[in-house]
Design a protein around this motif. Structure first.
Motif, PDB file in Angstrom:
ATOM      1  N   ALA A   1      -7.281   6.125 -13.782  1.00  0.00           N
ATOM      2  CA  ALA A   1      -7.575   5.906 -12.359  1.00  0.00           C
ATOM      3  C   ALA A   1      -6.551   6.645 -11.498  1.00  0.00           C
ATOM      4  O   ALA A   1      -6.889   7.252 -10.476  1.00  0.00           O
ATOM      5  CB  ALA A   1      -7.557   4.410 -12.053  1.00  0.00           C
TER       6      ALA A   1
ATOM      7  N   ARG B   1      -7.360  10.315 -11.374  1.00  0.00           N
ATOM      8  CA  ARG B   1      -8.460  10.607 -10.439  1.00  0.00           C
ATOM      9  C   ARG B   1      -7.933  10.606  -8.997  1.00  0.00           C
ATOM     10  O   ARG B   1      -8.259  11.474  -8.196  1.00  0.00           O
ATOM     11  CB  ARG B   1      -9.571   9.567 -10.598  1.00  0.00           C
ATOM     12  N   GLY B   2      -7.090   9.630  -8.718  1.00  0.00           N
ATOM     13  CA  GLY B   2      -6.497   9.565  -7.379  1.00  0.00           C
ATOM     14  C   GLY B   2      -5.700  10.819  -7.054  1.00  0.00           C
ATOM     15  O   GLY B   2      -5.815  11.371  -5.960  1.00  0.00           O
TER      16      GLY B   2
ATOM     17  N   ASN C   1      -3.632  -5.285  -8.024  1.00  0.00           N
ATOM     18  CA  ASN C   1      -3.899  -5.085  -9.459  1.00  0.00           C
ATOM     19  C   ASN C   1      -2.700  -4.369 -10.092  1.00  0.00           C
ATOM     20  O   ASN C   1      -1.629  -4.275  -9.488  1.00  0.00           O
ATOM     21  CB  ASN C   1      -5.211  -4.311  -9.638  1.00  0.00           C
ATOM     22  N   GLY C   2      -2.909  -3.842 -11.292  1.00  0.00           N
ATOM     23  CA  GLY C   2      -1.796  -3.207 -12.000  1.00  0.00           C
ATOM     24  C   GLY C   2      -1.277  -1.966 -11.289  1.00  0.00           C
ATOM     25  O   GLY C   2      -0.057  -1.786 -11.150  1.00  0.00           O
TER      26      GLY C   2
ATOM     27  N   LEU D   1      -7.342  -8.877 -11.378  1.00  0.00           N
ATOM     28  CA  LEU D   1      -7.369  -7.736 -12.297  1.00  0.00           C
ATOM     29  C   LEU D   1      -8.759  -7.442 -12.842  1.00  0.00           C
ATOM     30  O   LEU D   1      -9.506  -8.358 -13.191  1.00  0.00           O
ATOM     31  CB  LEU D   1      -6.414  -7.993 -13.472  1.00  0.00           C
ATOM     32  N   PHE D   2      -9.037  -6.186 -12.950  1.00  0.00           N
ATOM     33  CA  PHE D   2     -10.278  -5.732 -13.585  1.00  0.00           C
ATOM     34  C   PHE D   2     -10.187  -6.025 -15.086  1.00  0.00           C
ATOM     35  O   PHE D   2     -11.097  -6.574 -15.680  1.00  0.00           O
ATOM     36  CB  PHE D   2     -10.411  -4.230 -13.316  1.00  0.00           C
ATOM     37  N   TYR D   3      -9.076  -5.644 -15.681  1.00  0.00           N
ATOM     38  CA  TYR D   3      -8.840  -5.911 -17.119  1.00  0.00           C
ATOM     39  C   TYR D   3      -7.865  -7.078 -17.219  1.00  0.00           C
ATOM     40  O   TYR D   3      -6.681  -6.889 -17.496  1.00  0.00           O
ATOM     41  CB  TYR D   3      -8.274  -4.667 -17.808  1.00  0.00           C
TER      42      TYR D   3
ATOM     43  N   ARG E   1      -0.860  -9.771 -18.910  1.00  0.00           N
ATOM     44  CA  ARG E   1      -0.687  -8.859 -17.766  1.00  0.00           C
ATOM     45  C   ARG E   1      -0.434  -9.646 -16.483  1.00  0.00           C
ATOM     46  O   ARG E   1       0.393  -9.252 -15.658  1.00  0.00           O
ATOM     47  CB  ARG E   1      -1.921  -7.947 -17.597  1.00  0.00           C
TER      48      ARG E   1
ATOM     49  N   LEU F   1      -7.713   0.516  -4.807  1.00  0.00           N
ATOM     50  CA  LEU F   1      -8.115   0.982  -6.145  1.00  0.00           C
ATOM     51  C   LEU F   1      -9.045  -0.038  -6.799  1.00  0.00           C
ATOM     52  O   LEU F   1      -8.845  -0.470  -7.927  1.00  0.00           O
ATOM     53  CB  LEU F   1      -6.871   1.170  -7.034  1.00  0.00           C
TER      54      LEU F   1
ATOM     55  N   ASP G   1      -8.473   3.736  -0.656  1.00  0.00           N
ATOM     56  CA  ASP G   1      -8.992   4.507  -1.788  1.00  0.00           C
ATOM     57  C   ASP G   1      -8.944   5.988  -1.420  1.00  0.00           C
ATOM     58  O   ASP G   1      -9.306   6.365  -0.307  1.00  0.00           O
ATOM     59  CB  ASP G   1     -10.450   4.067  -2.063  1.00  0.00           C
ATOM     60  N   LEU G   2      -8.498   6.804  -2.349  1.00  0.00           N
ATOM     61  CA  LEU G   2      -8.413   8.240  -2.057  1.00  0.00           C
ATOM     62  C   LEU G   2      -9.757   8.952  -2.167  1.00  0.00           C
ATOM     63  O   LEU G   2      -9.906  10.079  -1.708  1.00  0.00           O
ATOM     64  CB  LEU G   2      -7.409   8.887  -3.020  1.00  0.00           C
TER      65      LEU G   2
ATOM     66  N   ASP H   1      -6.515   7.287   1.805  1.00  0.00           N
ATOM     67  CA  ASP H   1      -5.119   7.740   1.735  1.00  0.00           C
ATOM     68  C   ASP H   1      -4.516   7.235   0.426  1.00  0.00           C
ATOM     69  O   ASP H   1      -5.048   6.301  -0.184  1.00  0.00           O
ATOM     70  CB  ASP H   1      -4.336   7.169   2.930  1.00  0.00           C
ATOM     71  N   ASN H   2      -3.410   7.838   0.069  1.00  0.00           N
ATOM     72  CA  ASN H   2      -2.685   7.366  -1.113  1.00  0.00           C
ATOM     73  C   ASN H   2      -1.981   6.063  -0.744  1.00  0.00           C
ATOM     74  O   ASN H   2      -1.312   5.974   0.301  1.00  0.00           O
ATOM     75  CB  ASN H   2      -1.657   8.424  -1.532  1.00  0.00           C
ATOM     76  N   ILE H   3      -2.096   5.089  -1.620  1.00  0.00           N
ATOM     77  CA  ILE H   3      -1.491   3.783  -1.327  1.00  0.00           C
ATOM     78  C   ILE H   3       0.016   3.890  -1.097  1.00  0.00           C
ATOM     79  O   ILE H   3       0.581   3.111  -0.331  1.00  0.00           O
ATOM     80  CB  ILE H   3      -1.830   2.765  -2.443  1.00  0.00           C
TER      81      ILE H   3
HETATM   82  O1  PTJ Z   1      -5.149  -3.425 -12.983  1.00  0.00           O
HETATM   83  P1  PTJ Z   1      -6.620  -3.639 -13.205  1.00  0.00           P
HETATM   84  O2  PTJ Z   1      -6.907  -4.326 -14.515  1.00  0.00           O
HETATM   85  O3  PTJ Z   1      -7.268  -4.373 -12.056  1.00  0.00           O
HETATM   86  O4  PTJ Z   1      -7.344  -2.214 -13.295  1.00  0.00           O
HETATM   87  C1  PTJ Z   1      -7.237  -1.325 -12.202  1.00  0.00           C
HETATM   88  C2  PTJ Z   1      -8.087  -0.046 -12.354  1.00  0.00           C
HETATM   89  C3  PTJ Z   1      -7.548   0.928 -11.310  1.00  0.00           C
HETATM   90  C4  PTJ Z   1      -7.898   0.536 -13.751  1.00  0.00           C
HETATM   91  C5  PTJ Z   1      -9.564  -0.367 -12.087  1.00  0.00           C
HETATM   92  O5  PTJ Z   1      -9.690  -1.016 -10.854  1.00  0.00           O
HETATM   93  C6  PTJ Z   1     -10.415   0.889 -12.126  1.00  0.00           C
HETATM   94  O6  PTJ Z   1     -10.919   1.297 -13.161  1.00  0.00           O
HETATM   95  O7  PTJ Z   1     -10.551   1.501 -10.936  1.00  0.00           O
HETATM   96  P2  PTJ Z   1     -11.469   2.830 -10.719  1.00  0.00           P
HETATM   97  O8  PTJ Z   1     -12.912   2.443 -10.790  1.00  0.00           O
HETATM   98  O9  PTJ Z   1     -10.969   3.946 -11.570  1.00  0.00           O
HETATM   99  O10 PTJ Z   1     -11.164   3.146  -9.224  1.00  0.00           O
HETATM  100  C7  PTJ Z   1      -9.894   3.499  -8.794  1.00  0.00           C
HETATM  101  C8  PTJ Z   1     -10.016   4.225  -7.437  1.00  0.00           C
HETATM  102  O11 PTJ Z   1      -8.723   4.303  -6.843  1.00  0.00           O
HETATM  103  C9  PTJ Z   1     -10.539   5.659  -7.564  1.00  0.00           C
HETATM  104  O12 PTJ Z   1     -11.499   5.893  -6.537  1.00  0.00           O
HETATM  105  C10 PTJ Z   1      -9.286   6.532  -7.315  1.00  0.00           C
HETATM  106  O13 PTJ Z   1      -9.582   7.751  -6.669  1.00  0.00           O
HETATM  107  C11 PTJ Z   1      -8.474   5.629  -6.396  1.00  0.00           C
HETATM  108  N1  PTJ Z   1      -7.012   5.836  -6.487  1.00  0.00           N
HETATM  109  C12 PTJ Z   1      -6.293   6.146  -7.590  1.00  0.00           C
HETATM  110  N2  PTJ Z   1      -4.980   6.224  -7.285  1.00  0.00           N
HETATM  111  C13 PTJ Z   1      -4.869   5.922  -5.967  1.00  0.00           C
HETATM  112  C14 PTJ Z   1      -6.177   5.669  -5.458  1.00  0.00           C
HETATM  113  N3  PTJ Z   1      -6.379   5.337  -4.174  1.00  0.00           N
HETATM  114  C15 PTJ Z   1      -5.297   5.233  -3.368  1.00  0.00           C
HETATM  115  N4  PTJ Z   1      -4.038   5.467  -3.786  1.00  0.00           N
HETATM  116  C16 PTJ Z   1      -3.774   5.813  -5.074  1.00  0.00           C
HETATM  117  N5  PTJ Z   1      -2.522   6.048  -5.472  1.00  0.00           N
END
Ligand code: PTJ
Length: 252
Positions: free
Chosen positions: A37, A40-41, A78-79, A104-106, A111, A168, A188-189, A205-207
């Motif tokens: 994740a 991707r950000g 979340n994490g 948390l998603f996971y 955790r 996120l 969310d970015l 924006d970036n968190i």
């Molecule tokens: O900690 P958990 O168990 O809740 O799991 C968290 C994750 C992030 C793994 C889970 O929520 C997940 O799989 O998220 P996604 O579906 O991959 O979505 C994450 C979103 O956050 C994506 O659209 C990324 O572009 C965005 N992103 C990633 N890093 C940043 C961000 N947005 C803002 N700031 C960031 N630093």
């Protein structure tokens, strides 16, 4: 493996974020998918110029005002959020009198415990000035529609909150939160993510930049009476905000 990153490195900020992500993974705070994740950000951040855009600034100002206006607000963490901005989130919660919930998603008990421990290092939490919910010892409810551990919600927190700030976030859960009548602010970015599209107000924006900026705006409103006019809030279109963010990426 941790590396000393020289301050003059052209990708210093980005590499520091990676170090934080790696450390949080080793401490059992970050989900393994959290690394994906983050990657991707990074891509979207790169395409947005790695700085807060004008549209991002406006969304942040409005977000700050809405967080202050709403008495029953909650910040979901979340994490990844814990890895990157744990102390800043706590400060924002303190300033806006919001609760924090570990969501948390996971979700695993380990955790949750690791994240709780990390938050407990902060004085606001230690002194009980910021309430942290979603812990292991709570009787969590399921948010309607998603019967899985990732949909648990504390009754005094997400379950009954009127405004939830998510970062996120997973699109499904954002949708369910929205459908249960809550006002959702998302950070969310990716302007194309389902979370970004579902939220009422999306800060693209970036968190690591957006939480400090939210804090700055909240202080500006509280201390300098720089309120954001109701008309500006009413006129704000999230659709337009997302479109403008996409245009920035297109014209990169
Ligand atoms: O900690 P958990 O168990 O809740 O799991 C968290 C994750 C992030 C793994 C889970 O929520 C997940 O799989 O998220 P996604 O579906 O991959 O979505 C994450 C979103 O956050 C994506 O659209 C990324 O572009 C965005 N992103 C990633 N890093 C940043 C961000 N947005 C803002 N700031 C960031 N630093």
């Amino acid at each position: 493996m941790s590396t000393d990153i020289p301050k003059g490195h052209p990708r210093y900020e980005s590499l520091i974020q990676r170090e934080k992500i790696k450390k949080a993974y080793n401490e059992g705070i970050l989900a393994d998918s959290g690394m994906i994740a983050h990657g991707r950000g990074e891509t979207f951040d790169y395409l947005l110029g790695e700085k807060t855009t004008e549209t991002g600034k406006i969304a942040t100002k409005i977000g700050a005002q809405l967080l202050l206006n709403e008495k029953n607000s909650l910040i979901s963490i979340n994490g990844n959020v814990t890895a990157l901005v744990a102390n800043e989130i706590i400060e924002l919660a303190y300033l806006t009198e919001s609760k924090i919930e570990i969501n948390l998603f996971y979700r695993t008990p380990q955790r949750v415990a690791n994240i709780e421990l990390k938050l407990m290092e902060n004085d606001f939490v230690k002194k009980g000035l910021v309430e942290v919910l979603g812990k292991n010892n709570e009787d969590l409810k399921y948010i309607d529609g998603i019967k899985s551990p990732r949909a648990t919600a504390s009754e005094n927190g997400i379950y009954n909150a009127d405004l939830v700030l998510v970062s996120l976030e997973d699109g499904d859960r954002c949708e369910v939160l929205k459908e249960s009548g809550k006002f959702i602010i998302a950070i969310d970015l990716n302007p194309l993510s389902r979370t970004a599209q579902m939220a009422d107000l999306t800060i693209i924006d970036n968190i690591v930049r957006s939480i400090p900026l939210l804090i700055k705006e909240v202080i500006n409103i509280k201390e300098n009476n720089k309120y954001i006019d109701d008309n500006i809030i009413k006129k704000f279109s999230n659709k337009k905000n997302l479109k403008e963010s996409l245009n920035i990426i297109r014209n990169f």
